[in-house]
Design an enzyme around this catalytic site. Structure first.
Site, PDB file in Angstrom:
ATOM      1  N   GLU A   1      12.230   3.654  14.644  1.00  0.00           N
ATOM      2  CA  GLU A   1      11.208   4.591  14.165  1.00  0.00           C
ATOM      3  C   GLU A   1      10.017   4.555  15.105  1.00  0.00           C
ATOM      4  O   GLU A   1      10.070   3.942  16.166  1.00  0.00           O
ATOM      5  CB  GLU A   1      10.802   4.237  12.738  1.00  0.00           C
ATOM      6  CG  GLU A   1      10.267   2.824  12.583  1.00  0.00           C
ATOM      7  CD  GLU A   1       9.996   2.441  11.131  1.00  0.00           C
ATOM      8  OE1 GLU A   1       9.994   3.338  10.263  1.00  0.00           O
ATOM      9  OE2 GLU A   1       9.781   1.248  10.864  1.00  0.00           O
TER      10      GLU A   1
ATOM     11  N   TYR B   1       0.834  -1.204   0.000  1.00  0.00           N
ATOM     12  CA  TYR B   1       0.000   0.000   0.000  1.00  0.00           C
ATOM     13  C   TYR B   1       0.866   1.250   0.000  1.00  0.00           C
ATOM     14  O   TYR B   1       2.060   1.211   0.254  1.00  0.00           O
ATOM     15  CB  TYR B   1      -0.937   0.007   1.208  1.00  0.00           C
ATOM     16  CG  TYR B   1      -0.276   0.372   2.514  1.00  0.00           C
ATOM     17  CD1 TYR B   1      -0.443   1.638   3.077  1.00  0.00           C
ATOM     18  CD2 TYR B   1       0.529  -0.537   3.203  1.00  0.00           C
ATOM     19  CE1 TYR B   1       0.164   1.983   4.283  1.00  0.00           C
ATOM     20  CE2 TYR B   1       1.136  -0.204   4.392  1.00  0.00           C
ATOM     21  CZ  TYR B   1       0.945   1.063   4.932  1.00  0.00           C
ATOM     22  OH  TYR B   1       1.561   1.409   6.110  1.00  0.00           O
TER      23      TYR B   1
ATOM     24  N   LEU C   1      10.981   2.095   7.704  1.00  0.00           N
ATOM     25  CA  LEU C   1      10.348   2.460   6.444  1.00  0.00           C
ATOM     26  C   LEU C   1      11.023   3.720   5.918  1.00  0.00           C
ATOM     27  O   LEU C   1      11.266   4.660   6.676  1.00  0.00           O
ATOM     28  CB  LEU C   1       8.856   2.721   6.644  1.00  0.00           C
ATOM     29  CG  LEU C   1       8.096   3.045   5.361  1.00  0.00           C
ATOM     30  CD1 LEU C   1       8.010   1.829   4.455  1.00  0.00           C
ATOM     31  CD2 LEU C   1       6.715   3.586   5.672  1.00  0.00           C
TER      32      LEU C   1
ATOM     33  N   LYS D   1       6.584  -1.564   2.404  1.00  0.00           N
ATOM     34  CA  LYS D   1       5.294  -1.023   2.868  1.00  0.00           C
ATOM     35  C   LYS D   1       4.194  -2.037   2.542  1.00  0.00           C
ATOM     36  O   LYS D   1       3.489  -1.934   1.535  1.00  0.00           O
ATOM     37  CB  LYS D   1       5.020   0.333   2.220  1.00  0.00           C
ATOM     38  CG  LYS D   1       4.058   1.204   3.011  1.00  0.00           C
ATOM     39  CD  LYS D   1       4.098   2.636   2.517  1.00  0.00           C
ATOM     40  CE  LYS D   1       3.104   3.530   3.237  1.00  0.00           C
ATOM     41  NZ  LYS D   1       3.456   3.759   4.646  1.00  0.00           N
TER      42      LYS D   1
END
Length: 283
Positions: A178, A33, A202, A146
């Site tokens: 993160e 996505y 990411l 992702k």
């Protein structure tokens, strides 16, 4: 107004959208996505988002149903159909619909779905800052992809909310990675420091924009791991993300970051980000 969705290459009312129980995204999370920010009715950093989509698709061996240039046109049509001015576009592609089996199906057509959401900019959080808590990062080792496998991220987010914080900062044995849905950076002696864009985080689009803006402003940037102690002793800290933009972190595990107020480097980056947004909005 009835929301309009993009299904494959067709725009349809939301009530006509159906998810097959045999969709591999439904029972395996076998899909990818992207979330695009929309300002002034225009996609922000679209090229970077599509490059990341292509990279993820190649890594998990899902064939995109169309070239990125065609997908961009379809998303622009979706934005227009929903009269979206400020918000997000969610785009999802699963491997396809086929009887449940772990092995990749010999023949399956990828299933594309996209929709828009009106999302206002988080002005209050960007002005006041947020509180975070920390927890061990025990996700898989391909966080750079992702994919739809986000249960660890949702559990992390809820962990923060249950403790009265806004988000969680993840770490692996003390090295910060993160947040649940954003990247985190610190400022020390005027330099911006953030985890390198490897497999453990990411590769955030807003992260890349913020680092580019920092370099343009002459702010030193170091993409290198830092520790929880570095975070707690930082002069400033902030997070970056598609919906959260550049937002200060003012406390960690209940203790203030420096003075407990947004710092000057963060403010400079916020101002530069404002200018980047303004440059894409039609006058």
């Amino acid at each position: 107004m009835t929301p309009i969705y993009l299904i494959q290459d067709r725009l349809v009312p939301k009530e006509e959208v159906r998810v097959s129980p045999d969709d591999r995204g439904y029972y395996f999370g076998d899909g990818i996505y992207e979330v695009f920010r929309v300002y002034g009715g225009k996609l922000f950093e679209a090229e970077a988002h599509f490059k990341r989509l292509e990279r993820t698709a190649a890594a998990v061996r899902i064939d995109l149903p169309a070239a990125s240039s065609e997908l961009k046109k379809q998303l622009e049509q979706l934005i227009a159909a929903n009269s979206l001015i400020e918000g997000t576009v969610y785009l999802q592609i699963t491997r396809g619909t086929t009887p449940r089996a772990h092995a990749f199906p010999a023949q399956a057509e990828p299933v594309l779905m996209a929709y828009t959401t009106e999302v206002k900019r988080p002005v209050h959080m960007m002005q006041q800052g947020i509180a975070v808590v920390t927890m061990e990062d025990i996700r898989w080792l391909r966080c750079d992809l992702k994919t739809l496998n986000l249960l660890p991220n949702t559990l992390a987010k809820q962990h923060a909310l249950d403790r009265g914080a806004d988000d969680v900062v993840l770490h692996r044995s003390g090295l910060v990675t993160e947040c649940s849905a954003s990247n985190v950076m610190i400022v020390k002696q005027g330099a911006v420091i953030t985890h390198p864009a490897d497999n453990l985080i990411l590769h955030g689009i807003t992260r890349a924009v913020a680092l580019r803006l920092a370099r343009e402003l002459g702010i030193p940037v170091a993409e290198t791991p830092f520790t929880l102690d570095d975070l707690r002793q930082a002069d400033e800290a902030f997070v970056t993300g598609t919906t959260i933009e550049v937002t200060p972190v003012i406390s960690v595990d209940g203790l203030p970051v420096a003075t407990g107020n947004p710092g000057p480097v963060t403010r400079r980056l916020q101002q530069a980000f404002e200018q980047a947004i303004a440059s894409v909005i039609p006058q």
